[in-house]
Write a protein that holds these residues in place. Structure first.
Motif, PDB file in Angstrom:
ATOM      1  N   MET A  16       9.066  35.424  57.380  1.00  0.00           N
ATOM      2  CA  MET A  16       9.772  36.705  57.449  1.00  0.00           C
ATOM      3  C   MET A  16       8.874  37.843  56.977  1.00  0.00           C
ATOM      4  SD  MET A  16      12.578  36.048  58.850  1.00  0.00           S
ATOM      5  CE  MET A  16      13.334  37.660  58.685  1.00  0.00           C
ATOM      6  N   SER A  17       8.628  38.768  57.897  1.00  0.00           N
ATOM      7  CA  SER A  17       7.823  39.947  57.597  1.00  0.00           C
ATOM      8  C   SER A  17       8.756  41.165  57.561  1.00  0.00           C
ATOM      9  CB  SER A  17       6.733  40.077  58.666  1.00  0.00           C
ATOM     10  OG  SER A  17       5.978  41.244  58.439  1.00  0.00           O
ATOM     11  N   LEU A  73      19.905  46.667  51.055  1.00  0.00           N
ATOM     12  CA  LEU A  73      19.574  47.944  51.705  1.00  0.00           C
ATOM     13  C   LEU A  73      20.342  49.111  51.068  1.00  0.00           C
ATOM     14  CD1 LEU A  73      18.262  49.202  54.446  1.00  0.00           C
ATOM     15  CD2 LEU A  73      20.623  49.137  55.236  1.00  0.00           C
ATOM     16  N   GLY A  97      17.837  31.597  50.485  1.00  0.00           N
ATOM     17  CA  GLY A  97      19.102  31.497  51.242  1.00  0.00           C
ATOM     18  C   GLY A  97      20.282  32.098  50.521  1.00  0.00           C
TER      19      GLY A  97
HETATM   20  N1  NAP Z   1      17.191  43.469  54.568  1.00  0.00           N
HETATM   21  C1  NAP Z   1      16.295  44.188  55.220  1.00  0.00           C
HETATM   22  O1  NAP Z   1      16.592  45.323  55.631  1.00  0.00           O
HETATM   23  C2  NAP Z   1      14.906  43.640  55.505  1.00  0.00           C
HETATM   24  C3  NAP Z   1      14.029  44.432  56.285  1.00  0.00           C
HETATM   25  C4  NAP Z   1      12.758  43.943  56.539  1.00  0.00           C
HETATM   26  C5  NAP Z   1      12.365  42.709  56.055  1.00  0.00           C
HETATM   27  N2  NAP Z   1      13.229  41.968  55.307  1.00  0.00           N
HETATM   28  C6  NAP Z   1      12.740  40.665  54.824  1.00  0.00           C
HETATM   29  O2  NAP Z   1      13.699  39.667  55.134  1.00  0.00           O
HETATM   30  C7  NAP Z   1      13.761  38.700  54.080  1.00  0.00           C
HETATM   31  C8  NAP Z   1      15.176  38.624  53.527  1.00  0.00           C
HETATM   32  O3  NAP Z   1      15.575  39.917  53.102  1.00  0.00           O
HETATM   33  P1  NAP Z   1      16.978  40.189  52.367  1.00  0.00           P
HETATM   34  O4  NAP Z   1      17.259  41.626  52.519  1.00  0.00           O
HETATM   35  O5  NAP Z   1      17.993  39.181  52.781  1.00  0.00           O
HETATM   36  O6  NAP Z   1      16.515  39.937  50.865  1.00  0.00           O
HETATM   37  P2  NAP Z   1      17.358  39.690  49.552  1.00  0.00           P
HETATM   38  O7  NAP Z   1      18.812  39.874  49.815  1.00  0.00           O
HETATM   39  O8  NAP Z   1      16.707  40.485  48.486  1.00  0.00           O
HETATM   40  O9  NAP Z   1      17.081  38.149  49.299  1.00  0.00           O
HETATM   41  C9  NAP Z   1      15.832  37.724  48.880  1.00  0.00           C
HETATM   42  C10 NAP Z   1      15.900  36.242  48.561  1.00  0.00           C
HETATM   43  O10 NAP Z   1      14.664  35.894  47.918  1.00  0.00           O
HETATM   44  C11 NAP Z   1      14.967  35.229  46.712  1.00  0.00           C
HETATM   45  N3  NAP Z   1      13.951  35.555  45.704  1.00  0.00           N
HETATM   46  C12 NAP Z   1      13.697  36.760  45.120  1.00  0.00           C
HETATM   47  N4  NAP Z   1      12.682  36.644  44.232  1.00  0.00           N
HETATM   48  C13 NAP Z   1      12.309  35.341  44.258  1.00  0.00           C
HETATM   49  C14 NAP Z   1      11.341  34.591  43.556  1.00  0.00           C
HETATM   50  N5  NAP Z   1      10.519  35.154  42.661  1.00  0.00           N
HETATM   51  N6  NAP Z   1      11.239  33.267  43.807  1.00  0.00           N
HETATM   52  C15 NAP Z   1      12.035  32.674  44.729  1.00  0.00           C
HETATM   53  N7  NAP Z   1      12.987  33.327  45.441  1.00  0.00           N
HETATM   54  C16 NAP Z   1      13.116  34.643  45.185  1.00  0.00           C
HETATM   55  C17 NAP Z   1      16.322  35.739  46.260  1.00  0.00           C
HETATM   56  O11 NAP Z   1      16.901  34.754  45.413  1.00  0.00           O
HETATM   57  P3  NAP Z   1      18.012  35.123  44.286  1.00  0.00           P
HETATM   58  O12 NAP Z   1      18.875  36.185  44.892  1.00  0.00           O
HETATM   59  O13 NAP Z   1      18.723  33.825  44.091  1.00  0.00           O
HETATM   60  O14 NAP Z   1      17.275  35.580  43.064  1.00  0.00           O
HETATM   61  C18 NAP Z   1      17.033  35.872  47.610  1.00  0.00           C
HETATM   62  O15 NAP Z   1      17.575  34.626  48.007  1.00  0.00           O
HETATM   63  C19 NAP Z   1      12.727  39.124  53.044  1.00  0.00           C
HETATM   64  O16 NAP Z   1      11.511  38.432  53.284  1.00  0.00           O
HETATM   65  C20 NAP Z   1      12.565  40.613  53.312  1.00  0.00           C
HETATM   66  O17 NAP Z   1      11.293  41.099  52.904  1.00  0.00           O
HETATM   67  C21 NAP Z   1      14.477  42.407  55.021  1.00  0.00           C
END
Ligand code: NAP
Length: 265
Positions: free
Chosen positions: A147-148, A200, A15
């Motif tokens: 979430m994929s 991104l 989160g």
């Molecule tokens: N953004 C996109 O364009 C996109 C596209 C397709 C799919 N998704 C999927 O949507 C979801 C959210 O994406 P997002 O872009 O919001 O990702 P993000 O900003 O990178 O956030 C990822 C979250 O996962 C946590 N995390 C990372 N490594 C971890 C670990 N080893 N153990 C526990 N928590 C961990 C991070 O915590 P900390 O920051 O506190 O370390 C952060 O809260 C993900 O599953 C991603 O694969 C995103």
């Protein structure tokens, strides 16, 4: 439409990140109590909690490590002791990939990099879902969203382990849906396309990235959609609204689905 989320307890892993933080705000705006986890960015998680509380909602930030079963159990136990159980689970945390990580060709992918991604993404989901199921079954109601990513449908060079690990969640999702529907528990996966988050921006070509400084997310979306027309870029709320519906009481009959939120991509 009333989503029927008032008073529900929601756990969103990851989160502190872009999509998870927005999901927390969307669930809280519907009257749900929201627990969100962080791994490295406690301050970012605390900022989301503060925003939810300023809006009159209830939120908790908890440490959580995808690679550590005990930390997963502590996070889920903490929510249960605070609010009596977890009604909605969003498995959103995904292992962070550093800029120096190896990105193909495939035959050169280091096995340890492959294993770490598969292990954290898939086993993290496994342990987290296992921890919440007894409570959901006892209450005869639960919603799970995994979430994929839309690139699972197409594959992507340099993202082999990520794509394979997200594809594993699709199989888990189908199985959970079949096994749990008789218990009032629905499971779905959401597959976003590229979405405007801090995550991104480093992937945007430098000549375009240089023009984005100081712009709002909606303005960035508009520039990216114009400059990179073969992709469609979404906003975090485009994804979070779908997650909130699937994780709500208004969703009565959608289970086992993978919902692409990717602008047709
Ligand atoms: N953004 C996109 O364009 C996109 C596209 C397709 C799919 N998704 C999927 O949507 C979801 C959210 O994406 P997002 O872009 O919001 O990702 P993000 O900003 O990178 O956030 C990822 C979250 O996962 C946590 N995390 C990372 N490594 C971890 C670990 N080893 N153990 C526990 N928590 C961990 C991070 O915590 P900390 O920051 O506190 O370390 C952060 O809260 C993900 O599953 C991603 O694969 C995103």
């Amino acid at each position: 439409m009333d989503l029927g989320l008032a008073g529900r307890s929601v756990l969103i892993t990851g989160g502190s990140g872009g999509l998870g933080g927005t999901m927390a705000q969307v669930f809280a705006a519907e009257g749900a109590r929201v627990a969100l986890t962080y791994h490295r960015n406690k301050d970012a998680a605390s900022a989301v909690v503060e925003t939810v509380e300023k809006g009159g909602g209830q939120a908790l930030a908890l440490p959580y490590d995808l690679g550590d079963e005990e930390s997963i159990r502590s996070a889920t136990d903490a929510v249960t002791s605070a609010w009596g159980g977890i009604d909605v689970l969003v498995v959103n945390a995904s292992p962070a990939r550093g800029p120096d990580e190896h990105r193909g060709p495939f035959e050169t992918v280091p096995p340890e990099q492959w294993r770490a991604q598969l292990r954290e993404e898939v086993e993290g989901a496994f342990h987290t879902v296992q921890a919440v199921l007894p409570g959901m079954k006892a209450r005869g109601w639960g919603r799970i969203v995994l979430m994929s990513a839309s690139i699972v449908n197409r594959g992507m060079r340099g993202e082999e382990a990520y794509v394979a690990s997200k594809a594993a969640l699709h199989g888990l999702n189908r199985t959970l849906a079949t096994e749990l529907v008789g218990h009032g528990i629905l499971s779905n996966a959401v597959a976003p396309g590229p979405t405007v988050t801090a995550n991104l921006l480093p992937k945007v070509p430098p000549e375009i990235r240089a023009t984005l400084a100081g712009l709002s997310p909606a303005e960035i979306q508009s520039v990216l959609n114009e400059r990179i027309p073969h992709l469609r870029f979404g906003l975090p709320e485009d994804v979070a609204n779908v997650v909130a519906f699937l994780g709500s009481d208004a969703n009565r009959h959608v289970t086992g689905s993978v919902v692409n939120v990717a602008g047709g991509h």
